[in-house]
Motif scaffolding. Structure first.
Motif, mmCIF file in Angstrom:
data_model
loop_
_atom_site.group_PDB
_atom_site.id
_atom_site.type_symbol
_atom_site.label_atom_id
_atom_site.label_comp_id
_atom_site.label_asym_id
_atom_site.label_seq_id
_atom_site.Cartn_x
_atom_site.Cartn_y
_atom_site.Cartn_z
ATOM 1 N N SER A 136 0.751 -1.116 -0.048
ATOM 2 C CA SER A 136 0.080 -0.009 -0.009
ATOM 3 C C SER A 136 1.031 1.269 0.054
ATOM 4 O O SER A 136 0.206 2.364 -0.383
ATOM 5 C CB SER A 136 -0.958 -0.034 1.306
ATOM 6 O OG SER A 136 -0.353 0.075 2.443
ATOM 7 N N TYR A 137 2.098 1.092 0.515
ATOM 8 C CA TYR A 137 2.983 2.452 0.473
ATOM 9 C C TYR A 137 3.363 2.823 -0.937
ATOM 10 O O TYR A 137 3.609 4.013 -1.220
ATOM 11 C CB TYR A 137 4.325 1.929 1.222
ATOM 12 C CG TYR A 137 4.354 1.933 2.707
ATOM 13 C CD1 TYR A 137 3.292 2.242 3.518
ATOM 14 C CD2 TYR A 137 5.325 1.197 3.452
ATOM 15 C CE1 TYR A 137 3.031 2.181 4.651
ATOM 16 C CE2 TYR A 137 5.377 1.406 4.688
ATOM 17 C CZ TYR A 137 4.288 1.809 5.413
ATOM 18 O OH TYR A 137 4.230 1.495 6.739
ATOM 19 N N GLN A 138 2.951 2.119 -2.034
ATOM 20 C CA GLN A 138 3.264 2.548 -3.295
ATOM 21 C C GLN A 138 2.104 3.532 -3.906
ATOM 22 O O GLN A 138 2.573 3.898 -4.823
ATOM 23 C CB GLN A 138 3.214 1.179 -3.984
ATOM 24 C CG GLN A 138 4.425 0.338 -4.029
ATOM 25 C CD GLN A 138 4.170 -1.226 -4.851
ATOM 26 O OE1 GLN A 138 4.711 -0.907 -5.868
ATOM 27 N NE2 GLN A 138 3.510 -1.801 -4.390
ATOM 28 N N THR A 139 1.064 3.865 -3.300
ATOM 29 C CA THR A 139 0.208 4.774 -3.619
ATOM 30 C C THR A 139 -0.045 5.646 -2.488
ATOM 31 O O THR A 139 0.086 5.452 -1.456
ATOM 32 C CB THR A 139 -1.122 3.967 -3.838
ATOM 33 O OG1 THR A 139 -1.736 3.709 -2.475
ATOM 34 C CG2 THR A 139 -1.175 2.857 -4.587
ATOM 35 N N THR A 140 -0.455 6.930 -3.130
ATOM 36 C CA THR A 140 -1.017 7.966 -2.103
ATOM 37 C C THR A 140 -1.994 7.711 -1.456
ATOM 38 O O THR A 140 -2.294 7.978 -0.103
ATOM 39 C CB THR A 140 -0.977 9.522 -2.717
ATOM 40 O OG1 THR A 140 -2.210 9.148 -3.865
ATOM 41 C CG2 THR A 140 0.039 9.888 -3.523
ATOM 42 N N THR A 141 -2.907 6.891 -1.905
ATOM 43 C CA THR A 141 -3.985 6.438 -1.369
ATOM 44 C C THR A 141 -3.673 5.551 0.132
ATOM 45 O O THR A 141 -4.248 5.799 1.256
ATOM 46 C CB THR A 141 -5.057 5.652 -1.817
ATOM 47 O OG1 THR A 141 -5.530 6.449 -2.941
ATOM 48 C CG2 THR A 141 -6.115 4.948 -1.186
ATOM 49 N N GLY A 142 -2.741 4.645 -0.152
ATOM 50 C CA GLY A 142 -2.357 3.706 0.901
ATOM 51 C C GLY A 142 -1.453 4.707 1.989
ATOM 52 O O GLY A 142 -1.332 4.260 3.192
ATOM 53 N N ILE A 143 -0.726 5.721 1.537
ATOM 54 C CA ILE A 143 -0.224 6.563 2.401
ATOM 55 C C ILE A 143 -0.939 7.136 3.203
ATOM 56 O O ILE A 143 -0.797 7.531 4.577
ATOM 57 C CB ILE A 143 0.814 7.585 1.776
ATOM 58 C CG1 ILE A 143 2.074 6.678 1.092
ATOM 59 C CG2 ILE A 143 1.544 8.682 2.631
ATOM 60 C CD1 ILE A 143 2.968 5.893 2.027
ATOM 61 N N ASP A 144 -2.239 8.041 2.785
ATOM 62 C CA ASP A 144 -3.035 8.535 3.580
ATOM 63 C C ASP A 144 -3.605 7.626 4.594
ATOM 64 O O ASP A 144 -3.750 8.120 5.893
ATOM 65 C CB ASP A 144 -4.163 9.002 2.366
ATOM 66 C CG ASP A 144 -5.053 9.701 3.103
ATOM 67 O OD1 ASP A 144 -4.917 10.474 4.030
ATOM 68 O OD2 ASP A 144 -6.371 9.721 2.903
ATOM 69 N N GLN A 145 -4.028 6.337 4.263
ATOM 70 C CA GLN A 145 -4.509 5.539 5.170
ATOM 71 C C GLN A 145 -3.709 5.318 6.303
ATOM 72 O O GLN A 145 -3.850 5.139 7.510
ATOM 73 C CB GLN A 145 -4.831 4.150 4.615
ATOM 74 C CG GLN A 145 -5.978 4.110 3.598
ATOM 75 C CD GLN A 145 -6.046 2.877 2.697
ATOM 76 O OE1 GLN A 145 -5.253 2.168 2.858
ATOM 77 N NE2 GLN A 145 -7.501 2.688 2.139
ATOM 78 N N ALA A 146 -2.117 5.095 6.008
ATOM 79 C CA ALA A 146 -1.359 4.886 6.986
ATOM 80 C C ALA A 146 -1.131 6.114 7.931
ATOM 81 O O ALA A 146 -1.027 5.971 9.196
ATOM 82 C CB ALA A 146 0.070 4.622 6.382
ATOM 83 N N LEU A 147 -1.144 7.257 7.341
ATOM 84 C CA LEU A 147 -0.900 8.501 8.165
ATOM 85 C C LEU A 147 -2.419 8.658 8.895
ATOM 86 O O LEU A 147 -2.229 9.152 10.179
ATOM 87 C CB LEU A 147 -0.640 9.696 7.228
ATOM 88 C CG LEU A 147 0.704 9.552 6.669
ATOM 89 C CD1 LEU A 147 0.566 10.762 5.704
ATOM 90 C CD2 LEU A 147 1.765 9.924 7.753
#
Length: 195
Positions: free
Chosen positions: A137-148
């Motif tokens: 998921s770190y490959q996408t800005t959506t995944g980064i948004d979820q992580a943050l």
């Protein structure tokens, strides 16, 4: 740096990987008998701390922290860690010489095989990481948004992390440029530390 960088910089050494993964969960001297760590796991914790210390003091990280400080304040460093893992994930093959997917399979399988060596809080985090495949998921800005957003829910103060992906999008190229300046220096630093 965050999870992916710590995992990769363990150099496919299983014990270093365990120590590097649990580094934030081990307080004080990792060699203390109360932690019950094996010698190579202790070395993994020390590698984790060397990565963190180098990262926290690097000028490229400071540049990105300054970009993010208006939104994230004291949590800007957390956002940098996650953003840099995004940059590593999106460029993984070019930077490491191997595709991300096989490395992720190795990473998850190794920790699963040795999950009895993880402190309970690290085991819970690992279970969530695999269930939601954080690394992919770190490959996408959506995944980064979820992580943050997940991190923001656990912070005791307003962190700005819940909207920090807006800064990733806004400053994408400057952040990537700073990461690309930082990464080879970190790799060299960890190689020298392990030697």
């Amino acid at each position: 740096m965050n999870i992916l960088a710590h995992a990769y910089l363990s150099n496919r050494n299983d014990d270093w990987l365990i120590g590097n993964f649990i580094g934030d969960f081990i307080k004080g001297d990792p060699a203390s008998p109360r932690h019950g760590l094996r010698p190579a796991e202790i070395e993994g914790v020390r590698i984790h701390r060397a990565i963190d210390a180098f990262t926290d003091s690097h000028p490229a990280v400071a540049v990105v922290r300054d970009l993010l400080r208006p939104r994230c304040h004291k949590y800007a460093g957390v956002a940098v860690d996650v953003f840099f893992d995004h940059m590593l994930a999106t460029q993984f093959s070019a930077l490491t010489g191997e595709p991300l997917s096989p490395f992720t399979t190795y990473f998850y399988a190794t920790l699963r095989r040795h999950d009895d060596r993880l402190p309970p809080s690290a085991r819970r985090m690992f279970d969530a990481m695999v269930r939601y495949d954080w690394v992919a998921s770190y490959q996408t800005t959506t995944g980064i948004d979820q992580a943050l957003n997940g991190i923001a829910r656990r912070t005791p103060y307003v962190s700005g992390l819940d909207t920090a992906v807006d800064d990733l999008i806004r400053f994408y190229e400057p952040i990537r440029a700073q990461f690309n300046r930082f990464w080879p220096e970190l790799v060299a630093h960890v190689a020298a530390f392990r030697a």
